[in-house]
Design an enzyme around this catalytic site. Structure first.
Site, PDB file in Angstrom:
ATOM      1  N   GLU A   1      89.516  -1.617 -18.635  1.00  0.00           N
ATOM      2  CA  GLU A   1      88.133  -1.753 -19.120  1.00  0.00           C
ATOM      3  C   GLU A   1      87.429  -0.396 -19.117  1.00  0.00           C
ATOM      4  O   GLU A   1      86.642  -0.093 -20.002  1.00  0.00           O
ATOM      5  CB  GLU A   1      87.337  -2.746 -18.266  1.00  0.00           C
ATOM      6  CG  GLU A   1      87.859  -4.180 -18.345  1.00  0.00           C
ATOM      7  CD  GLU A   1      88.064  -4.676 -19.763  1.00  0.00           C
ATOM      8  OE1 GLU A   1      87.179  -4.457 -20.616  1.00  0.00           O
ATOM      9  OE2 GLU A   1      89.122  -5.277 -20.021  1.00  0.00           O
TER      10      GLU A   1
ATOM     11  N   TRP B   1      79.767  -5.218 -30.460  1.00  0.00           N
ATOM     12  CA  TRP B   1      79.270  -5.997 -31.603  1.00  0.00           C
ATOM     13  C   TRP B   1      80.191  -5.858 -32.808  1.00  0.00           C
ATOM     14  O   TRP B   1      80.480  -6.837 -33.491  1.00  0.00           O
ATOM     15  CB  TRP B   1      77.825  -5.593 -31.951  1.00  0.00           C
ATOM     16  CG  TRP B   1      76.880  -6.373 -31.082  1.00  0.00           C
ATOM     17  CD1 TRP B   1      76.301  -5.952 -29.914  1.00  0.00           C
ATOM     18  CD2 TRP B   1      76.471  -7.738 -31.268  1.00  0.00           C
ATOM     19  NE1 TRP B   1      75.553  -6.974 -29.372  1.00  0.00           N
ATOM     20  CE2 TRP B   1      75.635  -8.075 -30.188  1.00  0.00           C
ATOM     21  CE3 TRP B   1      76.725  -8.692 -32.236  1.00  0.00           C
ATOM     22  CZ2 TRP B   1      75.063  -9.340 -30.042  1.00  0.00           C
ATOM     23  CZ3 TRP B   1      76.150  -9.952 -32.112  1.00  0.00           C
ATOM     24  CH2 TRP B   1      75.335 -10.266 -31.028  1.00  0.00           C
TER      25      TRP B   1
ATOM     26  N   TRP C   1      74.775 -11.835 -45.538  1.00  0.00           N
ATOM     27  CA  TRP C   1      74.285 -12.456 -44.306  1.00  0.00           C
ATOM     28  C   TRP C   1      73.152 -13.413 -44.629  1.00  0.00           C
ATOM     29  O   TRP C   1      72.418 -13.223 -45.603  1.00  0.00           O
ATOM     30  CB  TRP C   1      73.776 -11.384 -43.335  1.00  0.00           C
ATOM     31  CG  TRP C   1      74.786 -10.318 -43.016  1.00  0.00           C
ATOM     32  CD1 TRP C   1      74.757  -9.012 -43.422  1.00  0.00           C
ATOM     33  CD2 TRP C   1      75.985 -10.457 -42.248  1.00  0.00           C
ATOM     34  NE1 TRP C   1      75.851  -8.328 -42.952  1.00  0.00           N
ATOM     35  CE2 TRP C   1      76.630  -9.197 -42.226  1.00  0.00           C
ATOM     36  CE3 TRP C   1      76.603 -11.520 -41.580  1.00  0.00           C
ATOM     37  CZ2 TRP C   1      77.832  -8.969 -41.568  1.00  0.00           C
ATOM     38  CZ3 TRP C   1      77.798 -11.289 -40.914  1.00  0.00           C
ATOM     39  CH2 TRP C   1      78.401 -10.042 -40.912  1.00  0.00           C
TER      40      TRP C   1
ATOM     41  N   ASN D   1      80.868 -10.266 -19.642  1.00  0.00           N
ATOM     42  CA  ASN D   1      81.560  -9.828 -20.858  1.00  0.00           C
ATOM     43  C   ASN D   1      82.042 -10.982 -21.725  1.00  0.00           C
ATOM     44  O   ASN D   1      81.889 -10.963 -22.944  1.00  0.00           O
ATOM     45  CB  ASN D   1      82.737  -8.918 -20.494  1.00  0.00           C
ATOM     46  CG  ASN D   1      83.454  -8.410 -21.735  1.00  0.00           C
ATOM     47  OD1 ASN D   1      82.853  -7.761 -22.579  1.00  0.00           O
ATOM     48  ND2 ASN D   1      84.719  -8.752 -21.869  1.00  0.00           N
TER      49      ASN D   1
ATOM     50  N   TRP E   1      75.248  -8.703 -37.732  1.00  0.00           N
ATOM     51  CA  TRP E   1      75.545  -8.302 -36.351  1.00  0.00           C
ATOM     52  C   TRP E   1      74.547  -7.287 -35.809  1.00  0.00           C
ATOM     53  O   TRP E   1      74.315  -7.196 -34.611  1.00  0.00           O
ATOM     54  CB  TRP E   1      76.975  -7.752 -36.250  1.00  0.00           C
ATOM     55  CG  TRP E   1      77.264  -6.588 -37.154  1.00  0.00           C
ATOM     56  CD1 TRP E   1      77.658  -6.644 -38.466  1.00  0.00           C
ATOM     57  CD2 TRP E   1      77.174  -5.188 -36.839  1.00  0.00           C
ATOM     58  NE1 TRP E   1      77.812  -5.374 -38.976  1.00  0.00           N
ATOM     59  CE2 TRP E   1      77.529  -4.464 -37.996  1.00  0.00           C
ATOM     60  CE3 TRP E   1      76.834  -4.477 -35.700  1.00  0.00           C
ATOM     61  CZ2 TRP E   1      77.550  -3.076 -38.053  1.00  0.00           C
ATOM     62  CZ3 TRP E   1      76.854  -3.088 -35.734  1.00  0.00           C
ATOM     63  CH2 TRP E   1      77.207  -2.399 -36.904  1.00  0.00           C
TER      64      TRP E   1
ATOM     65  N   TRP F   1      88.464   1.191 -22.218  1.00  0.00           N
ATOM     66  CA  TRP F   1      87.708   0.703 -23.391  1.00  0.00           C
ATOM     67  C   TRP F   1      86.382   1.460 -23.505  1.00  0.00           C
ATOM     68  O   TRP F   1      85.930   1.820 -24.586  1.00  0.00           O
ATOM     69  CB  TRP F   1      87.404  -0.799 -23.266  1.00  0.00           C
ATOM     70  CG  TRP F   1      88.462  -1.680 -23.845  1.00  0.00           C
ATOM     71  CD1 TRP F   1      89.352  -2.445 -23.158  1.00  0.00           C
ATOM     72  CD2 TRP F   1      88.738  -1.895 -25.251  1.00  0.00           C
ATOM     73  NE1 TRP F   1      90.162  -3.128 -24.036  1.00  0.00           N
ATOM     74  CE2 TRP F   1      89.802  -2.808 -25.320  1.00  0.00           C
ATOM     75  CE3 TRP F   1      88.188  -1.415 -26.439  1.00  0.00           C
ATOM     76  CZ2 TRP F   1      90.325  -3.252 -26.544  1.00  0.00           C
ATOM     77  CZ3 TRP F   1      88.710  -1.850 -27.649  1.00  0.00           C
ATOM     78  CH2 TRP F   1      89.767  -2.753 -27.693  1.00  0.00           C
TER      79      TRP F   1
END
Ligand code: FAD
Length: 475
Positions: free
Chosen positions: A278, A386, A310, A345, A363, A281
C-alpha cells in the site's frame, strides 16, 4: 554568521525531515523556520477545512518542538501562492538569509511556485530542495526506455529492487542549538477559512503518530491481509492523515515495518508485505503525477473516457454526499466521511464505484467532494483512487467491472456492524436483512425511516456499460 531558513510546507515534523536536517548540519549557522498559510489558494483547490484545522494544530506542535531546539518558527498568512512567493522573497532579505531549505512538493501549482521563487531569489539566496515525502524520488523508477511505468505490478517490482539498494534510513531530529536567550514564539493566527471540528480519532503530534505506527507494526500488521477489507475492524493503520500532512514520513513507516518484520522484503506473502504494498501504491500515484502533470488538472488518464456522457443528477449527487442513497453500505461510509473526515479504503472503492457506475455521475464530482471532507486529502492518492474506481486511470479497474453495492456490503460487512454504527435508522433490522432492509420491512409491513434506493442497480449497470461502450466507440 550565516543564516539558514527552513520553509515548512507539508512536512510538519522535526524527525526524519531532510530539509531541516540539512539546515542544521552546520553548528555555527543561525537556523530559523517559516510557514506560510495560503487559505484562499487551499480553498480554491478544495482543501477540507478539517484538514486545515489538523495542519494548524500540528503547526502549533511544530513551533513548540522547534523552539525547544533553539529554532524560531515565523508565520505569515496571505491569499495565494503568488503572494506567498513575494512575501518569502522580502522575508529572506529582511532576515539576511543565505540559504533556503525546503522539501519538494510534486503538484503542478506547487512546483511552479517553487520554480518562480528560486528564480526570484537567484542572485541573493542559495536554495536547496530535497526529495523527502517519498521512499524514492519521482523519475527514479523507470522502464528500460527511461519512462514512467503505466502498470503497477512492474512498477512495484522495479521499485522494490531500487528500494533494497537505496539508503532509506530515517534521520534523527536535530539537536538543540546553542543560542543566546529564549526563542521568540511568533504568534500563530488561525487560518482564515471556515472552521470545522476534528474529533479525537487522530491525536496531535509526531509522537502520537509514531506511537500509532509502532503499535500497528507490532500488533496488527501480521493480520493485515485478512482484516484490511473489513470496515468494522481496526485492521489498517489509520496513518493517512499524518502521511498526507507530513507529520510522519514514509521512511519512518518502512523502517518501523522492517524493525518489527525484518523479513518484509524477502517474504512477499504476509501482512507486512501487504502493508508495504500500500505504501508503494502511494508512491506509484505520486510518481504518475509528476510524469503526467495533466492529472493535477483532473484530466482522465484514458482520453476516450472523457467522452462518457455523465448524468446531470444533482439530487442523486446530494443523496450520495449525505449518505441517503438507500444502499446501507454506501450510506454508512458517506456518513463516516462526513462525520470524521476519514473513510476505510474498501468503502472508498465502493462509494466511488456507486457514484460513477451506478449513478453515472462524473468521477470529478466525487474526487472534489472527497477533498472537501478528507482529513487525509492528498491530490495524488485521491485522483489515483477515483480514476481507478471510474476506470479512467492507468492500470485502473476495467470499465465493465461494476461493484454491486449490496453484495459488497454482504462480503465486507456481513453482520452489518459497520452499517449499524453509522445508520441508526437500521438498528432494528436483523443481521441477515441489513443489506436489503426495505425487503424485510415490506414483508413485515413495517415502516422504515430510511430512504428507498435512489437507483436500481441492475438497470444502472446496463446504462453505464452502454455509456462507456458508446464513448469508446466514438473515440
Ligand atoms: P493503510 O491500509 O494502513 O495503508 C498505509 C498507508 O498507505 C496509508 O496511510 C496511505 O498513505 C497509503 N495507501 C494505502 N492505500 C493506498 C492507495 N490505494 N493509494 C494510495 N495510497 C495508499 N489516500 C490518501 O491518503 N488520501 C486520499 O485523498 C485518498 N483518496 C482516496 C480516494 C479513493 C476513491 C480511493 C479508492 C482511495 C483513496 N485513498 C486516499 C487511498 C486509501 O483509501 C487511504 O490511503 C487509506 O484508506 C488510508 O487508511 P490507512 O492509513 O489505514 O491505510
Amino acid at each position: 554568521m550565516t543564516t539558514h531558513l527552513v520553509w515548512f510546507r507539508n512536512d510538519l515534523r522535526i524527525t526524519d525531515n531532510r530539509a531541516l536536517h540539512a539546515a542544521c548540519e552546520d553548528p555555527q549557522a543561525k537556523v530559523i523556520a517559516v510557514f506560510v498559510a495560503t487559505p484562499k489558494q487551499w480553498e480554491s483547490h478544495v482543501m477540507a477545512p478539517r484538514q486545515a484545522a489538523f495542519i494548524y494544530q500540528h503547526l502549533q506542535a511544530l513551533q513548540a518542538s522547534l523552539s525547544g531546539r533553539g529554532i524560531a518558527l515565523f508565520y505569515h498568512q496571505c491569499d495565494d501562492f503568488a503572494a506567498s512567493q513575494r512575501w518569502l522573497k522580502d522575508f529572506c532579505q529582511q532576515q539576511h538569509v543565505d540559504t533556503l531549505f525546503y522539501n519538494k512538493q510534486y503538484e503542478i501549482n506547487e512546483r511552479e511556485r517553487d520554480a518562480a521563487l528560486e528564480n526570484a531569489l537567484q542572485e541573493s539566496v542559495i536554495t536547496r530542495s530535497f526529495d523527502d515525502s517519498l521512499l524514492l524520488p519521482p523519475g527514479s523508477v523507470t522502464t528500460g526506455e527511461g519512462t514512467m511505468y503505466k502498470v503497477y505490478t512492474p512498477f512495484r517490482r522495479a521499485f522494490l529492487e531500487r528500494l533494497a539498494e537505496s539508503d532509506s534510513r530515517s534521520l534523527p531530529a536535530p539537536k538543540a542549538r546553542d543560542i543566546d536567550g529564549d526563542v521568540t514564539m511568533h504568534p500563530l493566527t488561525p487560518f482564515d477559512m471556515p472552521q470545522q471540528e476534528i474529533g479525537d480519532d487522530f491525536p496531535v503530534g509526531e509522537d502520537a503518530a509514531r506511537e500509532r505506527l509502532r503499535t500497528f507494526c507490532r500488533e496488527t500488521v501480521q493480520d493485515y491481509l485478512e482484516q484490511r477489507d473489513l470496515p468494522a475492524v481496526d485492521g489498517t493503520s489509520s496513518l493517512s492523515p499524518y502521511l498526507a500532512t507530513g507529520v510522519l514520513s514514509p521512511r519512518q513507516c518502512f523502517n518501523r515495518l522492517r524493525t518489527e518484520c525484518p523479513e518484509v522484503l524477502d517474504r512477499r506473502d504476509g501482512g507486512a508485505f501487504g502493508w508495504l504494498n500500500e505504501l508503494v501504491w502511494r508512491e506509484f500515484y505520486r510518481h504518475l503525477l509528476v510524469a503526467w502533470p495533466t492529472l493535477c488538472k483532473h484530466q482522465p488518464f484514458i482520453a476516450w473516457t472523457d467522452n462518457v456522457r455523465w448524468r446531470h443528477a444533482p439530487q442523486d449527487l446530494q443523496a450520495w454526499k449525505e449518505g441517503k442513497t438507500g444502499y446501507p453500505i454506501v450510506d454508512a461510509a458517506m456518513r463516516q466521511l462526513n462525520a470524521t473526515g476519514w473513510m476505510h479504503n474498501r468503502l472508498r472503492m465502493i462509494v466511488a464505484s456507486f457514484l460513477v457506475k451506478d449513478l453515472l455521475i462524473d468521477w470529478r464530482e466525487g474526487e472534489r467532494y472527497f477533498m472537501s471532507q478528507l482529513l487525509d486529502g492528498d491530490l495524488a492518492a485521491n485522483n489515483g483512487g477515483w480514476q481507478w474506481g471510474a476506470s479512467t486511470g492507468t492500470d485502473a479497474a476495467p470499465y465493465f467491472r461494476i461493484f454491486n453495492p449490496t453484495t459488497q456490503g454482504e462480503r465486507f460487512d456481513k453482520a452489518g456492524r459497520f452499517i449499524k454504527a453509522w445508520v441508526p435508522e437500521l438498528t432494528d433490522v436483523p443481521e441477515k436483512h441489513i443489506h436489503q432492509p426495505h425487503q424485510w420491512a415490506e414483508k413485515l409491513h413495517r415502516v422504515l425511516d430510511y430512504p428507498t434506493p435512489v437507483i436500481d442497480h441492475s438497470h444502472a449497470r446496463k446504462d453505464t456499460l452502454a455509456a462507456f461502450e458508446s464513448a469508446k466507440r466514438g473515440s
